[in-house]
Design an enzyme around this catalytic site. Structure first.
Site, mmCIF file in Angstrom:
data_model
loop_
_atom_site.group_PDB
_atom_site.id
_atom_site.type_symbol
_atom_site.label_atom_id
_atom_site.label_comp_id
_atom_site.label_asym_id
_atom_site.label_seq_id
_atom_site.Cartn_x
_atom_site.Cartn_y
_atom_site.Cartn_z
ATOM 1 N N TYR A 103 15.474 2.597 0.570
ATOM 2 C CA TYR A 103 15.028 2.158 1.903
ATOM 3 C C TYR A 103 14.337 0.792 1.862
ATOM 4 N N ARG A 105 -3.585 -3.672 -9.004
ATOM 5 C CA ARG A 105 -4.101 -4.498 -7.905
ATOM 6 C C ARG A 105 -5.064 -5.580 -8.398
ATOM 7 N N PRO A 156 16.396 3.772 -6.723
ATOM 8 C CA PRO A 156 16.765 5.179 -6.921
ATOM 9 C C PRO A 156 16.718 5.957 -5.613
ATOM 10 N N GLY A 207 5.693 11.095 -14.241
ATOM 11 C CA GLY A 207 6.951 11.012 -13.496
ATOM 12 C C GLY A 207 8.046 10.232 -14.198
ATOM 13 N N LYS A 228 8.302 -2.573 -0.812
ATOM 14 C CA LYS A 228 9.462 -2.549 -1.724
ATOM 15 C C LYS A 228 10.480 -3.616 -1.321
ATOM 16 N N SER A 254 -4.624 3.551 8.869
ATOM 17 C CA SER A 254 -5.717 2.576 8.959
ATOM 18 C C SER A 254 -5.261 1.283 8.275
ATOM 19 N N ARG A 278 3.676 14.056 -2.234
ATOM 20 C CA ARG A 278 3.284 13.151 -1.145
ATOM 21 C C ARG A 278 4.365 12.967 -0.085
ATOM 22 N N GLY A 305 2.475 6.822 -17.263
ATOM 23 C CA GLY A 305 1.809 8.052 -17.687
ATOM 24 C C GLY A 305 2.281 9.290 -16.954
ATOM 25 N N PHE A 346 2.973 7.583 0.731
ATOM 26 C CA PHE A 346 2.812 8.883 1.398
ATOM 27 C C PHE A 346 3.488 8.784 2.748
HETATM 28 C C1 HXC Z 1 -2.722 8.679 5.941
HETATM 29 C C2 HXC Z 1 -3.765 8.099 3.953
HETATM 30 C C3 HXC Z 1 -3.075 9.138 3.276
HETATM 31 C C4 HXC Z 1 -2.165 9.956 4.030
HETATM 32 C C5 HXC Z 1 -4.354 8.116 1.863
HETATM 33 N N1 HXC Z 1 -4.536 7.511 3.035
HETATM 34 N N2 HXC Z 1 -3.460 9.107 1.970
HETATM 35 N N3 HXC Z 1 -3.607 7.880 5.268
HETATM 36 N N4 HXC Z 1 -2.024 9.680 5.353
HETATM 37 N N5 HXC Z 1 -1.466 10.942 3.446
HETATM 38 C C6 HXC Z 1 -5.450 6.398 3.332
HETATM 39 C C7 HXC Z 1 -6.895 6.697 2.969
HETATM 40 O O1 HXC Z 1 -7.549 7.432 3.994
HETATM 41 C C8 HXC Z 1 -7.455 5.282 2.792
HETATM 42 O O2 HXC Z 1 -7.686 4.661 4.022
HETATM 43 C C9 HXC Z 1 -6.279 4.535 2.168
HETATM 44 O O3 HXC Z 1 -5.105 5.278 2.493
HETATM 45 C C10 HXC Z 1 -6.380 4.438 0.660
HETATM 46 O O4 HXC Z 1 -6.511 5.743 0.148
HETATM 47 P P1 HXC Z 1 -7.339 6.067 -1.177
HETATM 48 O O5 HXC Z 1 -7.155 7.496 -1.501
HETATM 49 O O6 HXC Z 1 -8.740 5.542 -1.058
HETATM 50 O O7 HXC Z 1 -6.595 5.065 -2.188
HETATM 51 P P2 HXC Z 1 -6.265 5.172 -3.695
HETATM 52 O O8 HXC Z 1 -7.255 6.056 -4.414
HETATM 53 O O9 HXC Z 1 -6.082 3.801 -4.156
HETATM 54 O O10 HXC Z 1 -4.865 5.964 -3.743
HETATM 55 C C11 HXC Z 1 -3.678 5.345 -3.393
HETATM 56 C C12 HXC Z 1 -2.698 6.320 -2.720
HETATM 57 C C13 HXC Z 1 -2.500 7.623 -3.530
HETATM 58 C C14 HXC Z 1 -1.391 5.563 -2.536
HETATM 59 C C15 HXC Z 1 -3.253 6.693 -1.343
HETATM 60 O O11 HXC Z 1 -1.552 8.468 -2.895
HETATM 61 C C16 HXC Z 1 -2.027 7.344 -4.930
HETATM 62 O O12 HXC Z 1 -2.841 7.135 -5.820
HETATM 63 N N6 HXC Z 1 -0.690 7.312 -5.181
HETATM 64 C C17 HXC Z 1 -0.117 6.962 -6.485
HETATM 65 C C18 HXC Z 1 1.110 7.747 -6.830
HETATM 66 C C19 HXC Z 1 2.196 7.838 -5.779
HETATM 67 O O13 HXC Z 1 1.947 7.567 -4.587
HETATM 68 N N7 HXC Z 1 3.387 8.279 -6.183
HETATM 69 C C20 HXC Z 1 4.540 8.420 -5.277
HETATM 70 C C21 HXC Z 1 5.495 7.347 -5.512
HETATM 71 S S1 HXC Z 1 7.052 7.821 -4.780
HETATM 72 P P3 HXC Z 1 -9.175 4.605 4.697
HETATM 73 O O14 HXC Z 1 -9.001 3.785 5.911
HETATM 74 O O15 HXC Z 1 -9.559 6.024 4.978
HETATM 75 O O16 HXC Z 1 -10.072 3.964 3.673
HETATM 76 C C22 HXC Z 1 7.732 6.427 -4.084
HETATM 77 C C23 HXC Z 1 9.143 6.413 -3.507
HETATM 78 C C24 HXC Z 1 9.794 7.739 -3.467
HETATM 79 O O17 HXC Z 1 7.145 5.429 -4.037
HETATM 80 C C25 HXC Z 1 11.100 7.724 -2.698
HETATM 81 C C26 HXC Z 1 11.668 9.138 -2.710
HETATM 82 C C27 HXC Z 1 13.068 9.211 -2.248
HETATM 83 P P1 NAP Z 2 4.477 8.915 -9.875
HETATM 84 O O1 NAP Z 2 4.557 9.847 -11.032
HETATM 85 O O2 NAP Z 2 3.423 9.167 -8.859
HETATM 86 O O3 NAP Z 2 4.374 7.442 -10.446
HETATM 87 C C1 NAP Z 2 3.573 6.449 -9.945
HETATM 88 C C2 NAP Z 2 2.744 5.898 -11.100
HETATM 89 O O4 NAP Z 2 2.105 4.710 -10.684
HETATM 90 C C3 NAP Z 2 1.688 6.862 -11.600
HETATM 91 O O5 NAP Z 2 1.781 6.988 -12.993
HETATM 92 C C4 NAP Z 2 0.377 6.203 -11.209
HETATM 93 O O6 NAP Z 2 -0.616 6.462 -12.187
HETATM 94 C C5 NAP Z 2 0.780 4.737 -11.181
HETATM 95 N N1 NAP Z 2 -0.055 3.955 -10.278
HETATM 96 C C6 NAP Z 2 -0.277 4.186 -8.962
HETATM 97 N N2 NAP Z 2 -1.136 3.291 -8.466
HETATM 98 C C7 NAP Z 2 -1.437 2.460 -9.484
HETATM 99 C C8 NAP Z 2 -2.283 1.337 -9.596
HETATM 100 N N3 NAP Z 2 -2.962 0.889 -8.553
HETATM 101 N N4 NAP Z 2 -2.375 0.717 -10.800
HETATM 102 C C9 NAP Z 2 -1.689 1.163 -11.867
HETATM 103 N N5 NAP Z 2 -0.884 2.242 -11.822
HETATM 104 C C10 NAP Z 2 -0.764 2.876 -10.643
HETATM 105 O O7 NAP Z 2 5.855 8.872 -9.052
HETATM 106 P P2 NAP Z 2 7.369 8.592 -9.508
HETATM 107 O O8 NAP Z 2 8.211 9.411 -8.616
HETATM 108 O O9 NAP Z 2 7.522 8.723 -10.974
HETATM 109 O O10 NAP Z 2 7.563 7.073 -9.077
HETATM 110 C C11 NAP Z 2 7.841 6.065 -10.031
HETATM 111 C C12 NAP Z 2 8.537 4.901 -9.355
HETATM 112 O O11 NAP Z 2 9.802 5.311 -8.866
HETATM 113 C C13 NAP Z 2 7.796 4.305 -8.169
HETATM 114 O O12 NAP Z 2 7.979 2.916 -8.135
HETATM 115 C C14 NAP Z 2 8.511 4.924 -6.992
HETATM 116 O O13 NAP Z 2 8.380 4.145 -5.830
HETATM 117 C C15 NAP Z 2 9.924 4.925 -7.517
HETATM 118 N N6 NAP Z 2 10.834 5.853 -6.860
HETATM 119 C C16 NAP Z 2 10.698 7.179 -7.064
HETATM 120 C C17 NAP Z 2 11.618 8.041 -6.482
HETATM 121 C C18 NAP Z 2 11.555 9.520 -6.710
HETATM 122 O O14 NAP Z 2 12.349 10.234 -6.082
HETATM 123 N N7 NAP Z 2 10.707 10.021 -7.574
HETATM 124 C C19 NAP Z 2 12.632 7.526 -5.659
HETATM 125 C C20 NAP Z 2 12.724 6.157 -5.451
HETATM 126 C C21 NAP Z 2 11.815 5.323 -6.076
HETATM 127 P P3 NAP Z 2 -2.201 6.558 -11.838
HETATM 128 O O15 NAP Z 2 -2.316 7.334 -10.577
HETATM 129 O O16 NAP Z 2 -2.786 7.205 -13.033
HETATM 130 O O17 NAP Z 2 -2.654 5.145 -11.694
#
Ligand code: HXC
Ligand code: NAP
Length: 292
Positions: free
Chosen positions: A152, A72, A193, A23, A167, A110, A204, A21, A102
């Site tokens: 990484y 999950r 990637p 990115g 990963k 934690s 993040r 949905g 993040f």
């Molecule tokens: C420290 C953090 C934090 C932060 C959250 N937490 N953010 N701790 N620094 N920035 C802690 C919270 O306090 C909590 O711990 C626990 O993590 C879970 O957080 P929640 O917000 O309750 O969890 P949830 O709602 O499930 O959200 C999950 C999430 C959030 C991962 C924290 O960021 C998310 O929904 N992300 C989805 C999309 C995403 O991350 N996209 C990026 C992918 S890019 P406590 O102890 O307080 O309960 C990627 C690779 C990119 O993967 C590579 C680029 C080159």
């Molecule tokens: P993104 O838009 O944040 O994508 C992450 C997606 O995962 C969101 O759509 C999110 O939707 C979903 N998601 C997160 N937690 C989930 C859960 N518990 N259950 C179901 N869905 C969940 O970021 P992106 O950059 O496009 O990343 C996509 C993929 O590429 C990831 O695997 C990331 O590690 C990888 N990647 C990205 C980069 C980059 O530079 N962008 C580089 C290397 C690898 P909801 O929050 O609505 O659930």
């Protein structure tokens, strides 16, 4: 989108994209729809999914299936796969793309922060893989997984330790099942990637506004890439499409690095010599020849 495969290559094939949905997953959904696939997107946020499905339908004219589920939750994932099969008539490929991440010093995390990333990235991928894999076995039909990891996953990386750890687990899963499930006609590959701009990752991982200017400029990912730029979504979509298609039928257990040379630039001992201007090389050569 600038796509390389024939437009009807995925006709009558259902592809599930987790995290479809937003990115990169959303771009993959658009590309696969253009290539004739029936696409199902799955993530947690129902509103986001509805909006994404609507905009994809407007762009491509194809119906988009969506399921709100948390990767999950293993039982919910089983039910979601069953729903997708029932609504679309089958399932042929899965892109394990959902992730959480993040930046943080590891000692500040934690237990729940660590678990939440491991549970989304590693266990989430395991849940969809088990569910789809067992469905394909029960139907005696082939299937294909493409797992989205990161560069990484192999090197490790400071400040994203839960993600790197999870990963790396997905890489091990990819290579293990490539062998174990090949006998069922199931191929498993991954893509690692480098940086591709998305709101989810950039907000993040590259929070420039929180930093003083000098540090913020160091954060520019393009500066670390030999090609001098970040990735473009259509480039990744073409690779995903290839790995999902029969054109890659002999590829199994591969992790394709797709980063413009970024990780190698960080790794090579003498890569820093790129900074030496050409006119200095006469003096350097003279100095190094003295070592004869
Ligand atoms: C420290 C953090 C934090 C932060 C959250 N937490 N953010 N701790 N620094 N920035 C802690 C919270 O306090 C909590 O711990 C626990 O993590 C879970 O957080 P929640 O917000 O309750 O969890 P949830 O709602 O499930 O959200 C999950 C999430 C959030 C991962 C924290 O960021 C998310 O929904 N992300 C989805 C999309 C995403 O991350 N996209 C990026 C992918 S890019 P406590 O102890 O307080 O309960 C990627 C690779 C990119 O993967 C590579 C680029 C080159
Ligand atoms: P993104 O838009 O944040 O994508 C992450 C997606 O995962 C969101 O759509 C999110 O939707 C979903 N998601 C997160 N937690 C989930 C859960 N518990 N259950 C179901 N869905 C969940 O970021 P992106 O950059 O496009 O990343 C996509 C993929 O590429 C990831 O695997 C990331 O590690 C990888 N990647 C990205 C980069 C980059 O530079 N962008 C580089 C290397 C690898 P909801 O929050 O609505 O659930």
């Amino acid at each position: 989108m600038n796509l390389m495969l024939p437009k009807d290559i995925f006709k009558n094939k259902t592809i599930l994209i987790t995290g479809g949905g937003s990115g990169l997953g959303l771009s993959m959904a658009e590309g696969l729809l253009e290539l004739g696939a029936t696409v199902a997107i799955l993530s947690r946020n129902e509103e986001k999914l509805k909006k994404a499905a609507q905009s994809l339908e407007e762009k491509t004219g194809s119906k988009v299936y969506w399921v709100a589920a948390d990767v999950r939750d293993a039982e919910k994932i089983d039910a979601s796969i069953a729903q997708i099969v029932q609504e679309t008539g089958g399932l042929h490929g899965v892109v394990n793309n959902a992730a959480g991440n993040f930046i943080s010093p590891t000692e500040r995390l934690s237990a729940n922060a660590f678990s939440s990333i491991i549970d989304i990235v590693l266990k989430g991928t395991i849940h969809t893989t088990m569910s789809a894999g067992k469905y394909w076995m029960s139907q005696k039909q082939p299937g294909v997984f493409v797992n989205i990891v990161t560069t990484y996953a192999s090197t490790g990386s400071a400040f994203v330790v839960p993600s790197a750890t999870a990963k790396a687990g997905v890489v091990a899963l990819t290579r293990s099942l490539a062998v174990e499930w090949a006998k069922y006609g199931i191929r498993t590959n991954a893509i690692a990637p480098g940086p591709f701009p998305t709101e989810g990752a950039w907000s993040r991982l590259f929070p420039k506004d929180a930093l003083p200017a000098e540090l913020a400029s160091k954060m520019d990912p393009a500066k670390k890439i030999p090609l001098g730029r970040v990735g473009q979504h259509h480039e990744l979509v073409n690779l995903v499409s290839y790995l999902l298609s029969d054109f890659s039928g002999f590829m199994n257990g591969e992790v394709v690095t797709f980063d413009g040379g970024e990780w190698l630039q960080g790794a090579g001992e003498f890569n820093w010599l790129q900074a030496v201007p050409n006119q200095l090389w006469d003096a350097i050569e003279a100095a190094t020849r003295k070592g004869k």
